[in-house]
Scaffold this active site. Structure first.
Site, PDB file in Angstrom:
ATOM      1  N   ASP A 331       0.844  -1.180   0.000  1.00 27.52           N
ATOM      2  CA  ASP A 331       0.000   0.000   0.000  1.00 27.52           C
ATOM      3  C   ASP A 331       0.882   1.233   0.000  1.00 27.52           C
ATOM      4  O   ASP A 331       2.074   1.170   0.269  1.00 27.52           O
ATOM      5  CB  ASP A 331      -1.061  -0.035   1.093  1.00 27.52           C
ATOM      6  CG  ASP A 331      -0.473   0.140   2.472  1.00 27.52           C
ATOM      7  OD1 ASP A 331      -1.252   0.348   3.385  1.00 27.52           O
ATOM      8  OD2 ASP A 331       0.746   0.061   2.614  1.00 27.52           O
ATOM      9  N   ASP A 368     -12.027  13.597  13.915  1.00 29.83           N
ATOM     10  CA  ASP A 368     -11.343  12.705  12.971  1.00 29.83           C
ATOM     11  C   ASP A 368      -9.987  12.318  13.560  1.00 29.83           C
ATOM     12  O   ASP A 368      -9.040  13.102  13.555  1.00 29.83           O
ATOM     13  CB  ASP A 368     -11.182  13.437  11.626  1.00 29.83           C
ATOM     14  CG  ASP A 368     -10.568  12.557  10.566  1.00 29.83           C
ATOM     15  OD1 ASP A 368     -10.199  11.400  10.893  1.00 29.83           O
ATOM     16  OD2 ASP A 368     -10.459  13.012   9.415  1.00 29.83           O
ATOM     17  N   GLU A 372      -4.368  12.303   9.248  1.00 31.24           N
ATOM     18  CA  GLU A 372      -4.770  13.352   8.312  1.00 31.24           C
ATOM     19  C   GLU A 372      -5.687  14.342   9.011  1.00 31.24           C
ATOM     20  O   GLU A 372      -5.495  15.561   8.933  1.00 31.24           O
ATOM     21  CB  GLU A 372      -5.501  12.758   7.099  1.00 31.24           C
ATOM     22  CG  GLU A 372      -4.622  11.957   6.149  1.00 31.24           C
ATOM     23  CD  GLU A 372      -4.471  10.495   6.554  1.00 31.24           C
ATOM     24  OE1 GLU A 372      -4.879  10.138   7.692  1.00 31.24           O
ATOM     25  OE2 GLU A 372      -3.946   9.702   5.747  1.00 31.24           O
ATOM     26  N   SER A 403     -14.100   6.492   6.408  1.00 33.64           N
ATOM     27  CA  SER A 403     -13.955   5.072   6.089  1.00 33.64           C
ATOM     28  C   SER A 403     -13.385   4.945   4.687  1.00 33.64           C
ATOM     29  O   SER A 403     -13.570   5.842   3.850  1.00 33.64           O
ATOM     30  CB  SER A 403     -15.294   4.341   6.194  1.00 33.64           C
ATOM     31  OG  SER A 403     -15.983   4.429   4.974  1.00 33.64           O
ATOM     32  N   GLN A 405     -14.311   3.122   2.433  1.00 36.84           N
ATOM     33  CA  GLN A 405     -15.366   2.973   1.425  1.00 36.84           C
ATOM     34  C   GLN A 405     -15.924   4.327   0.995  1.00 36.84           C
ATOM     35  O   GLN A 405     -16.058   4.609  -0.182  1.00 36.84           O
ATOM     36  CB  GLN A 405     -16.522   2.125   1.980  1.00 36.84           C
ATOM     37  CG  GLN A 405     -16.474   0.685   1.556  1.00 36.84           C
ATOM     38  CD  GLN A 405     -15.737  -0.147   2.576  1.00 36.84           C
ATOM     39  OE1 GLN A 405     -15.320   0.363   3.624  1.00 36.84           O
ATOM     40  NE2 GLN A 405     -15.553  -1.428   2.291  1.00 36.84           N
ATOM     41  N   THR A 406     -16.256   5.170   1.994  1.00 34.31           N
ATOM     42  CA  THR A 406     -16.888   6.456   1.655  1.00 34.31           C
ATOM     43  C   THR A 406     -15.854   7.485   1.236  1.00 34.31           C
ATOM     44  O   THR A 406     -16.169   8.431   0.518  1.00 34.31           O
ATOM     45  CB  THR A 406     -17.655   7.010   2.854  1.00 34.31           C
ATOM     46  OG1 THR A 406     -16.729   7.249   3.923  1.00 34.31           O
ATOM     47  CG2 THR A 406     -18.722   6.033   3.330  1.00 34.31           C
ATOM     48  N   MET A 408     -14.718   9.804   2.869  1.00 34.00           N
ATOM     49  CA  MET A 408     -15.098  11.121   3.379  1.00 34.00           C
ATOM     50  C   MET A 408     -15.174  11.048   4.892  1.00 34.00           C
ATOM     51  O   MET A 408     -15.365   9.979   5.467  1.00 34.00           O
ATOM     52  CB  MET A 408     -16.489  11.517   2.858  1.00 34.00           C
ATOM     53  CG  MET A 408     -16.509  11.968   1.409  1.00 34.00           C
ATOM     54  SD  MET A 408     -18.007  12.890   1.034  1.00 34.00           S
ATOM     55  CE  MET A 408     -19.248  11.654   1.235  1.00 34.00           C
ATOM     56  N   SER A 409     -15.093  12.242   5.525  1.00 31.75           N
ATOM     57  CA  SER A 409     -15.385  12.328   6.949  1.00 31.75           C
ATOM     58  C   SER A 409     -15.996  13.698   7.186  1.00 31.75           C
ATOM     59  O   SER A 409     -15.937  14.561   6.306  1.00 31.75           O
ATOM     60  CB  SER A 409     -14.103  12.152   7.768  1.00 31.75           C
ATOM     61  OG  SER A 409     -13.158  13.137   7.405  1.00 31.75           O
ATOM     62  N   ASP A 556      -6.443  -3.253   5.133  1.00 33.95           N
ATOM     63  CA  ASP A 556      -5.572  -4.200   4.422  1.00 33.95           C
ATOM     64  C   ASP A 556      -5.829  -5.638   4.870  1.00 33.95           C
ATOM     65  O   ASP A 556      -5.345  -6.585   4.244  1.00 33.95           O
ATOM     66  CB  ASP A 556      -4.085  -3.903   4.703  1.00 33.95           C
ATOM     67  CG  ASP A 556      -3.665  -2.543   4.178  1.00 33.95           C
ATOM     68  OD1 ASP A 556      -4.162  -2.155   3.110  1.00 33.95           O
ATOM     69  OD2 ASP A 556      -2.854  -1.886   4.846  1.00 33.95           O
TER      70      ASP A 556
HETATM   71  N1  ATP Z   1      -9.403  11.468   7.370  1.00 37.47           N
HETATM   72  C1  ATP Z   1      -9.922  11.556   6.159  1.00 37.47           C
HETATM   73  N2  ATP Z   1     -11.051  12.240   5.953  1.00 37.47           N
HETATM   74  C2  ATP Z   1     -11.573  12.322   4.745  1.00 37.47           C
HETATM   75  N3  ATP Z   1     -11.061  11.777   3.653  1.00 37.47           N
HETATM   76  C3  ATP Z   1      -9.935  11.101   3.776  1.00 37.47           C
HETATM   77  C4  ATP Z   1      -9.302  10.945   5.033  1.00 37.47           C
HETATM   78  N4  ATP Z   1      -8.187  10.201   4.862  1.00 37.47           N
HETATM   79  C5  ATP Z   1      -8.140   9.905   3.562  1.00 37.47           C
HETATM   80  N5  ATP Z   1      -9.182  10.428   2.888  1.00 37.47           N
HETATM   81  C6  ATP Z   1      -9.513  10.307   1.473  1.00 37.47           C
HETATM   82  O1  ATP Z   1      -9.770   8.941   1.213  1.00 37.47           O
HETATM   83  C7  ATP Z   1      -8.891   8.462   0.228  1.00 37.47           C
HETATM   84  C8  ATP Z   1      -8.516   7.044   0.537  1.00 37.47           C
HETATM   85  O2  ATP Z   1      -7.789   6.996   1.742  1.00 37.47           O
HETATM   86  P1  ATP Z   1      -7.235   5.612   2.317  1.00 37.47           P
HETATM   87  O3  ATP Z   1      -6.600   5.896   3.612  1.00 37.47           O
HETATM   88  O4  ATP Z   1      -8.282   4.588   2.193  1.00 37.47           O
HETATM   89  O5  ATP Z   1      -6.199   5.232   1.262  1.00 37.47           O
HETATM   90  P2  ATP Z   1      -4.660   5.529   1.256  1.00 37.47           P
HETATM   91  O6  ATP Z   1      -4.206   5.744   2.646  1.00 37.47           O
HETATM   92  O7  ATP Z   1      -4.392   6.570   0.259  1.00 37.47           O
HETATM   93  O8  ATP Z   1      -4.161   4.224   0.684  1.00 37.47           O
HETATM   94  P3  ATP Z   1      -3.318   3.136   1.421  1.00 37.47           P
HETATM   95  O9  ATP Z   1      -3.442   3.339   2.917  1.00 37.47           O
HETATM   96  O10 ATP Z   1      -3.943   1.902   0.933  1.00 37.47           O
HETATM   97  O11 ATP Z   1      -1.944   3.374   0.910  1.00 37.47           O
HETATM   98  C9  ATP Z   1      -7.730   9.408   0.225  1.00 37.47           C
HETATM   99  O12 ATP Z   1      -7.153   9.491  -1.026  1.00 37.47           O
HETATM  100  C10 ATP Z   1      -8.376  10.725   0.614  1.00 37.47           C
HETATM  101  O13 ATP Z   1      -8.898  11.346  -0.536  1.00 37.47           O
END
Ligand code: ATP
Ligand code: K
Ligand code: MG
Length: 717
Positions: A331, A368, A372, A403, A405-406, A408-409, A556
């Site tokens: 990842d 949150d 991030e 999450s 899936q969504t 978004m937060s 994962d």
């Molecule tokens: N705390 C958050 N609030 C809102 N949106 C978020 C947040 N963290 C990540 N995202 C959005 O969700 C998407 C997917 O995040 P996710 O953490 O699932 O994947 P990733 O960390 O980029 O990938 P991986 O962890 O598999 O390397 C991000 O690209 C971002 O746009």
């Protein structure tokens, strides 16, 4: 490094160093202390212990040798002579030497297990009666319970200076933790709620602050328990390859038993009936004793070599699979990048004040707990002096957690006057869709600005609100992450080993492409949900490929479970650690290079010693067959190519050689055959040449030398 393994050298520790040092481990030779002759002596009592029939029966080759030894001993008691006694003695020694190989291999693990046991806690835990987001820890009600009584989902409070009572995930707070009891590394690590560094291990110590931990392990099934069972070999099961090889060895043994039994009537008919001792000696030289003796030691040593590299393999099958891996999935965040993806800037849409955007971004991030999310709150405070809003206004807040899936937060707020306001931040596609769903217009800049951030390898988080002015995008948060140092070279090395690297990320395709290019992976999959990761692995596996995956997040976990080799980072969530079949205590994603090398080395060592075992028996027939029939068929004397002194000295020398070669090969079985990155074909050819030819020639020399000594012994000459 694991405790109680003084031979170990410190390893690269990217988590603590803050960057992935290109681990030297790949080129690090097996620790020189891996085998020392003194271990043979120390393990002798254990080897004698293994002479029990219950143990012996598990190894068909050794079982036949010990049955033969019992038979010759009996005949020595009935008709004592030097030859029969000497053969009996050396047959027993053959079995002891074989046991010794296994005992030495197991010995190291036992020492480590002792050290780990000391870390197991019998501390008292403070269990929280209720916990929810925002609980005031200073006034929360707690009860003291024995750590051994904690059950999964219990929530405990651990303060600085205290032992963490059980495995679990941090659900509130952040702390520096001393994990040296488990990893042997003294530098503290950060464990925090919300992100992919939430996993904590029972028996480690909190050094600073106070954390709330949700217990994940059942009593008696903790990580430490599993580690102890693992290094002790208690949970060791034969791998499919080992079972197959064992069946082959057993079949060969049965065939040779039949051959030898059938030989007697024929020999008797020809007037060359043989004594039991000679028949047993013939049988023992025919059956593959060398590999039969060393097989399990090779497997244990392979696991042990992983432990030396701070990798705990929960199954031997995974170690073997590692030797044949075709595809590696990693990842992005935290594996290829440093993982502290932080808010770096607010970029407002035209006509929006930056402070307004910052305020909305902060509001959406207050609950949150992801790194991030926290970084957004910090940026809003540093850049715009924004303070956390009045709690009174937020009592009617409905928090929407992030999450995968969504993507978004955010939060839905109901103000005291009844007005409703919703704030969301997240991936561009999802936020734009959210605004449109409520009938809002999205300016083209929303996509354009996002793409610009993504093209530079950053992650854009669009921020949108839905209040009395309607749904609209306010702007975006620029999240920055940095590709780890030296990772490009490591991927190049994997490519040389014939392994394809694929980066998978929940991020958008533009960010993914930028990072993929910078890191030098072969391929990438963007906007991947946990299901997509799983599907990708299944697709590769259906094509006959063996897939390895490294990851740390809860999202994962399904993929880690499906992968043939699933390496979870020790920093990761307990879900990830539970799902994988290996845990890397150093949390170094490129550790897979070493894991693959060790897997290959295991396969090569087993192949090489099997080849050696079979070819090195040939010379022994040349010693024994002429000796058996020289009296009846003088013509067979021409087969006595070694010019051995007499039939008895020839047979004795063959049996002594057969026993000594086991001891001589123990170091090789434990250290492993040297592995250099080369094609499987080249490796096979080289090994056939070295070990096949070596196995053929060496005994001729060895038996001749032993014969020179043996022939001096009265009664054998
Ligand atoms: N705390 C958050 N609030 C809102 N949106 C978020 C947040 N963290 C990540 N995202 C959005 O969700 C998407 C997917 O995040 P996710 O953490 O699932 O994947 P990733 O960390 O980029 O990938 P991986 O962890 O598999 O390397 C991000 O690209 C971002 O746009
Ligand atoms: K043999
Ligand atoms: Mg993530």
């Amino acid at each position: 490094m694991l405790p109680a393994a003084p031979e170990q050298t410190p390893s690269a520790h990217p988590e603590r160093a803050g960057r992935a040092r290109p681990a030297r481990g790949a080129r690090r030779r097996a620790p020189s202390g891996l085998f020392e002759p003194a271990q043979l002596v120390r393990s002798l009592p254990e080897a004698l212990h293994k002479l029990h029939p219950r143990v012996l029966v598990k190894n068909p080759v050794l079982f036949v040798v010990s049955a033969g030894a019992a038979l010759t001993t009996l005949s020595a008691l009935l008709h004592p002579d030097v030859f029969t006694w000497v053969i009996s003695l050396w047959l027993w020694l053959t079995v002891v030497f074989a046991n010794l190989a296994e005992a030495v291999a197991e010995g190291r693990g036992k020492a480590q297990a002792r050290a780990l046991r000391r870390a197991r806690t019998d501390t008292v835990a403070l269990r929280l009666e209720h916990w929810s987001y925002g609980t005031n820890l200073a006034t929360a009600r707690t009860e003291a319970v024995a750590a051994t009584d904690l059950k999964p989902l219990d929530v405990v409070l651990v303060a600085a200076g205290e032992l963490i009572p059980a495995d679990g995930d941090v659900i509130d707070g952040v702390a520096a933790v001393d994990e040296s009891a488990v990893t042997g590394e003294s530098a503290p690590v950060i464990r925090e709620a919300g992100g992919d560094r939430s996993g904590v291990t029972g028996g480690t110590t909190v050094l600073s602050d106070r954390i709330v931990v949700r217990v994940s392990a059942r009593p008696g099934h903790s990580f430490l328990d599993r580690m102890i069972a693992l290094v002790e070999g208690a949970s060791r099961q034969k791998t499919p390859n080992e079972i197959a090889l064992n069946i082959l060895l057993a079949s060969l043994t049965i065939v040779f038993v039949l051959v030898v039994v059938a030989l007697q009537p024929m020999g008797a008919y020809a007037g060359a009936a043989q004594s039991t001792t000679v028949l047993v000696a013939l049988l023992v030289t025919l059956i593959p004793t060398t590999i039969g003796a060393l097989l399990s030691a090779i497997g244990i040593a392979g696991m042990d070599r992983l432990v030396q590299r701070n990798v705990l393999a929960m199954s031997g099958r995974a170690v073997e699979a590692a030797g044949d891996v075709n595809t590696l999935l990693l990842d992005k965040t935290g594996t290829i990048t440093l993982g502290n993806r932080e808010a770096a800037a607010f970029v407002p849409m035209p006509g929006v004040r930056e402070a307004h955007l910052a305020e909305a971004a902060q509001l959406s991030s207050l609950a949150d707990e992801t790194p991030e999310g926290r970084s957004v709150v910090v940026l809003a405070k540093n850049r715009h002096g924004l303070r956390t809003p009045d709690q009174g206004a937020l009592t009617n807040a409905h928090w929407v957690a992030f999450s995968a899936q969504t993507r978004m937060s955010g939060v839905d707020l109901r103000w005291p006057n009844g007005a409703v306001c919703a704030v969301r931040k997240g991936a561009a596609g999802q936020v734009i869709e959210w605004v449109r769903r409520y009938g809002g217009q999205v300016p083209p800049e929303a996509q354009r600005y996002s793409d610009a951030v993504a093209a530079g390898g950053g992650t854009p988080l669009l921020v949108a609100v839905h209040d009395w002015d309607g749904p609209r995008v306010l702007g975006l948060i620029h999240l920055k992450d940095v590709v780890k140092d030296g990772i490009r070279e490591r991927f190049a090395e994997l490519r040389r080993m014939g392994i394809r690297t694929v980066m998978i990320t929940g991020d958008n395709p533009l960010t993914a492409r930028a990072i993929a290019q910078e890191a030098g992976v072969d391929d990438y999959l963007a906007e991947a949900t946990p299901e997509d990761k799983l599907a990708l692995i299944r697709r590769e596996q259906e094509g006959g490929k063996l897939v390895a995956m490294t990851g740390d997040g809860t999202n994962d976990a399904p993929a880690l479970a499906q992968a043939d080799v699933g390496v979870a980072m020790n920093t990761g969530t307990s879900a990830a650690k539970e799902a994988g079949n290996m845990v890397d205590l150093d949390s170094n994603p490129t550790k897979l290079i070493e894991i693959v090398e060790i897997g290959k080395q295991l396969l090569i060592t087993r192949g090489a010693l099997t080849t050696f075992s079979i070819t090195n028996d040939v010379a022994k027939y040349f010693a024994i067959i002429p000796a058996m029939f020289a009296g009846t068929y003088p013509g067979l004397r021409s087969l006595n190519v070694m010019g051995l002194h007499s039939p008895t000295s020839a047979i004795t020398s063959a049996i002594i050689f057969n026993a000594l070669i086991i001891v001589a090969l123990i170091p090789l079985a434990l250290r492993g055959v040297r592995y250099t990155p080369a094609s499987a074909h080249d490796l096979l050819r080289r090994n056939l040449l070295v070990y096949g030819l070596g196995g053929l020639v060496l005994p001729f020399v060895g038996i001749k030398v032993i014969d020179l000594a043996v022939s001096q012994v009265p009664g054998l000459g």
